[in-house]
Write a protein that holds these residues in place. Structure first.
Motif, PDB file in Angstrom:
ATOM      1  N   ASP A   1      29.673 -33.586 -15.424  1.00 45.72           N
ATOM      2  CA  ASP A   1      28.528 -32.742 -15.763  1.00 45.72           C
ATOM      3  C   ASP A   1      28.480 -31.520 -14.864  1.00 45.72           C
ATOM      4  O   ASP A   1      28.378 -31.629 -13.645  1.00 45.72           O
ATOM      5  N   MET A   2      28.497 -30.337 -15.496  1.00 51.09           N
ATOM      6  CA  MET A   2      28.440 -29.077 -14.769  1.00 51.09           C
ATOM      7  C   MET A   2      27.108 -28.364 -14.946  1.00 51.09           C
ATOM      8  O   MET A   2      26.917 -27.281 -14.418  1.00 51.09           O
ATOM      9  N   VAL A   3      26.191 -28.961 -15.688  1.00 58.43           N
ATOM     10  CA  VAL A   3      24.999 -28.244 -16.124  1.00 58.43           C
ATOM     11  C   VAL A   3      23.736 -28.722 -15.424  1.00 58.43           C
ATOM     12  O   VAL A   3      22.908 -27.931 -14.979  1.00 58.43           O
ATOM     13  N   GLY A   4      23.550 -30.027 -15.319  1.00 54.11           N
ATOM     14  CA  GLY A   4      22.327 -30.566 -14.733  1.00 54.11           C
ATOM     15  C   GLY A   4      21.158 -30.454 -15.690  1.00 54.11           C
ATOM     16  O   GLY A   4      21.307 -30.162 -16.873  1.00 54.11           O
ATOM     17  N   GLY A   5      19.951 -30.700 -15.161  1.00 54.51           N
ATOM     18  CA  GLY A   5      18.745 -30.573 -15.959  1.00 54.51           C
ATOM     19  C   GLY A   5      18.730 -31.513 -17.149  1.00 54.51           C
ATOM     20  O   GLY A   5      19.197 -32.656 -17.078  1.00 54.51           O
ATOM     21  N   GLU A   6      18.196 -31.032 -18.258  1.00 55.53           N
ATOM     22  CA  GLU A   6      18.056 -31.854 -19.449  1.00 55.53           C
ATOM     23  C   GLU A   6      19.401 -32.331 -19.996  1.00 55.53           C
ATOM     24  O   GLU A   6      19.494 -33.412 -20.580  1.00 55.53           O
ATOM     25  N   GLN A   7      20.455 -31.520 -19.798  1.00 52.07           N
ATOM     26  CA  GLN A   7      21.762 -31.943 -20.303  1.00 52.07           C
ATOM     27  C   GLN A   7      22.299 -33.139 -19.534  1.00 52.07           C
ATOM     28  O   GLN A   7      22.952 -34.011 -20.108  1.00 52.07           O
ATOM     29  N   LEU A   8      22.044 -33.199 -18.236  1.00 56.92           N
ATOM     30  CA  LEU A   8      22.464 -34.374 -17.467  1.00 56.92           C
ATOM     31  C   LEU A   8      21.756 -35.619 -17.988  1.00 56.92           C
ATOM     32  O   LEU A   8      22.377 -36.678 -18.154  1.00 56.92           O
ATOM     33  N   VAL A   9      20.468 -35.508 -18.242  1.00 56.68           N
ATOM     34  CA  VAL A   9      19.700 -36.645 -18.763  1.00 56.68           C
ATOM     35  C   VAL A   9      20.256 -37.084 -20.110  1.00 56.68           C
ATOM     36  O   VAL A   9      20.455 -38.286 -20.362  1.00 56.68           O
ATOM     37  N   ALA A  10      20.549 -36.111 -20.986  1.00 58.83           N
ATOM     38  CA  ALA A  10      21.088 -36.439 -22.303  1.00 58.83           C
ATOM     39  C   ALA A  10      22.484 -37.042 -22.198  1.00 58.83           C
ATOM     40  O   ALA A  10      22.837 -37.960 -22.950  1.00 58.83           O
ATOM     41  N   ALA A  11      23.293 -36.530 -21.256  1.00 57.45           N
ATOM     42  CA  ALA A  11      24.640 -37.056 -21.078  1.00 57.45           C
ATOM     43  C   ALA A  11      24.605 -38.491 -20.566  1.00 57.45           C
ATOM     44  O   ALA A  11      25.398 -39.338 -20.995  1.00 57.45           O
ATOM     45  N   TYR A  12      23.683 -38.782 -19.654  1.00 58.76           N
ATOM     46  CA  TYR A  12      23.557 -40.154 -19.155  1.00 58.76           C
ATOM     47  C   TYR A  12      23.197 -41.104 -20.292  1.00 58.76           C
ATOM     48  O   TYR A  12      23.681 -42.244 -20.334  1.00 58.76           O
ATOM     49  N   ASP A  13      22.379 -40.650 -21.214  1.00 57.38           N
ATOM     50  CA  ASP A  13      21.982 -41.480 -22.346  1.00 57.38           C
ATOM     51  C   ASP A  13      23.159 -41.819 -23.253  1.00 57.38           C
ATOM     52  O   ASP A  13      23.124 -42.821 -23.962  1.00 57.38           O
ATOM     53  N   ARG A  14      24.223 -41.004 -23.221  1.00 58.19           N
ATOM     54  CA  ARG A  14      25.395 -41.254 -24.070  1.00 58.19           C
ATOM     55  C   ARG A  14      26.430 -42.134 -23.393  1.00 58.19           C
ATOM     56  O   ARG A  14      27.457 -42.461 -23.989  1.00 58.19           O
ATOM     57  N   LEU A  15      26.183 -42.531 -22.139  1.00 63.36           N
ATOM     58  CA  LEU A  15      27.149 -43.376 -21.432  1.00 63.36           C
ATOM     59  C   LEU A  15      27.218 -44.769 -22.031  1.00 63.36           C
ATOM     60  O   LEU A  15      26.196 -45.405 -22.311  1.00 63.36           O
TER      61      LEU A  15
ATOM     62  N   PHE B   1      13.975 -38.328 -16.172  1.00 66.12           N
ATOM     63  CA  PHE B   1      14.429 -39.392 -17.062  1.00 66.12           C
ATOM     64  C   PHE B   1      13.243 -40.104 -17.700  1.00 66.12           C
ATOM     65  O   PHE B   1      12.238 -40.381 -17.036  1.00 66.12           O
ATOM     66  N   PRO B   2      13.345 -40.434 -18.996  1.00 67.44           N
ATOM     67  CA  PRO B   2      12.257 -41.165 -19.651  1.00 67.44           C
ATOM     68  C   PRO B   2      12.201 -42.620 -19.194  1.00 67.44           C
ATOM     69  O   PRO B   2      13.204 -43.163 -18.702  1.00 67.44           O
ATOM     70  N   PHE B   3      11.053 -43.219 -19.345  1.00 60.15           N
ATOM     71  CA  PHE B   3      10.908 -44.629 -19.020  1.00 60.15           C
ATOM     72  C   PHE B   3      11.905 -45.445 -19.840  1.00 60.15           C
ATOM     73  O   PHE B   3      12.073 -45.237 -21.039  1.00 60.15           O
ATOM     74  N   GLY B   4      12.596 -46.348 -19.176  1.00 59.54           N
ATOM     75  CA  GLY B   4      13.577 -47.200 -19.838  1.00 59.54           C
ATOM     76  C   GLY B   4      15.002 -46.711 -19.728  1.00 59.54           C
ATOM     77  O   GLY B   4      15.935 -47.419 -20.106  1.00 59.54           O
ATOM     78  N   ALA B   5      15.200 -45.485 -19.198  1.00 64.01           N
ATOM     79  CA  ALA B   5      16.558 -44.945 -19.118  1.00 64.01           C
ATOM     80  C   ALA B   5      17.466 -45.799 -18.248  1.00 64.01           C
ATOM     81  O   ALA B   5      18.683 -45.838 -18.462  1.00 64.01           O
TER      82      ALA B   5
END
Length: 309
Positions: free
Chosen positions: A199-213, A232-236
């Motif tokens: 991840d080179m972007v951080g912010g919301e993209q990092l959160v979205a990328a973690y969700d795709r792991l 991060f949303p609850f439950g992440a």
């Protein structure tokens, strides 16, 4: 010696002037710099925060002018690629021998100067993910310097590469040419879970990328281009529903040990044509202001190189 000095009244925040010669420690080599590449972080933040008259710069290629007194590192006359927290934007720099790689004779110094931050960051991030042969790897900010190296290296490592960029229509063809199997407009657009993320972007993209792991997947946070918070949303971080054993790893290249073999290997791969340095701007160092303004304005995709006269 001549150097680019921080001067926030000058175009790009730099002016060509005179600086003291660097002082060499026993574990350092003195290198005559022939080319340097610019990184977004040093021009976006370093110039604004450094004292006036400072000589900045992380990446440089050149020739060893004086070998390290303790006997470590390459000999006088060796082409070298170097990494340090500062000092690259000058005729001479001193570098810890642990942060130097040997370059093949005849290699283009400009191409080699792109290796230290961009290439080594991508390589070490992929090492942290683990074996990638046959696995799915997502690279966010794929059109930047680190991102383009990460796409190529992940492809060379046998991964199925998903490249994320803000404008797939404009950059999809070039990213596929580097080895991307899929090009998406953001991590959420990845069709299937991924085993690793650079991840080179951080912010919301990092959160979205973690969700795709996928389960046991690893996200390596290398860059923070957005400057935004990661909320991060609850439950992440629940471990059920295929989310068991996922991890986020932070990254700081200058804290890594044993970089010399990595820099040597990367320089050889660039010199041999196995890696494309993706130079999108190149010019003399007295034109640095042009490259800096283009980088700050996000108008350059790839690397900017200054040839040191």
């Amino acid at each position: 010696m001549r150097a680019l000095l921080v001067d926030r009244s000058a175009p790009g925040g730099l002016r060509l002037g005179e600086a003291p010669d660097p002082v060499q420690a026993p574990n350092q080599a003195l290198v005559r710099v022939t080319a340097t590449s610019l990184n977004y972080g040093e021009v976006a933040f370093g110039i604004d925060n450094a004292p006036e008259g400072t000589v900045l710069g992380w990446d440089a290629a050149g020739i060893v002018e004086r070998a390290a007194a303790d006997g470590s590192g390459p000999a006088i006359g060796t082409p070298a690629v170097t990494l340090a927290p500062d000092g690259a934007w000058a005729e001479y720099r001193v570098v810890d021998t642990d942060l130097m790689g040997v370059v093949p004779q005849g290699a283009d110094p400009g191409a080699i100067s792109t290796v230290p931050v961009a290439g080594a960051s991508a390589l070490r991030a992929l090492h942290r993910i683990g074996p990638i042969l046959g696995r799915r790897v997502l690279v966010t900010g794929a059109t930047g310097g680190v991102g383009r190296y990460a796409v190529q290296l992940a492809h060379l490592g046998g991964a199925h590469v998903v490249a994320s960029t803000g404008d797939p229509a404009a950059h999809g063809e070039s990213l596929r040419a580097l080895g991307a199997d899929e090009v998406v407009s953001g991590p959420a657009e990845a069709n299937e879970p991924v085993d690793g993320v650079v991840d080179m972007v951080g912010g919301e993209q990092l959160v979205a990328a973690y969700d795709r792991l996928a389960e046991s997947g690893t996200l390596v946070s290398v860059g923070h281009g957005t400057g935004g918070a990661e909320t991060f949303p609850f439950g992440a971080f629940f471990g059920d529903q295929g989310r068991h054993d996922r991890s986020i790893v932070t990254f700081f290249l200058l804290a890594c040990r044993g970089l010399s073999p990595d820099l040597t290997w990367l320089a050889g791969a660039v010199a041999g044509g196995r890696l494309d340095p993706q130079i999108s701007w190149r010019g003399a160092w007295d034109a640095a202001g042009q490259a800096i303004e283009a980088l700050r304005g996000r108008r350059l995709h790839g690397k900017a190189v200054l040839d040191i006269a």
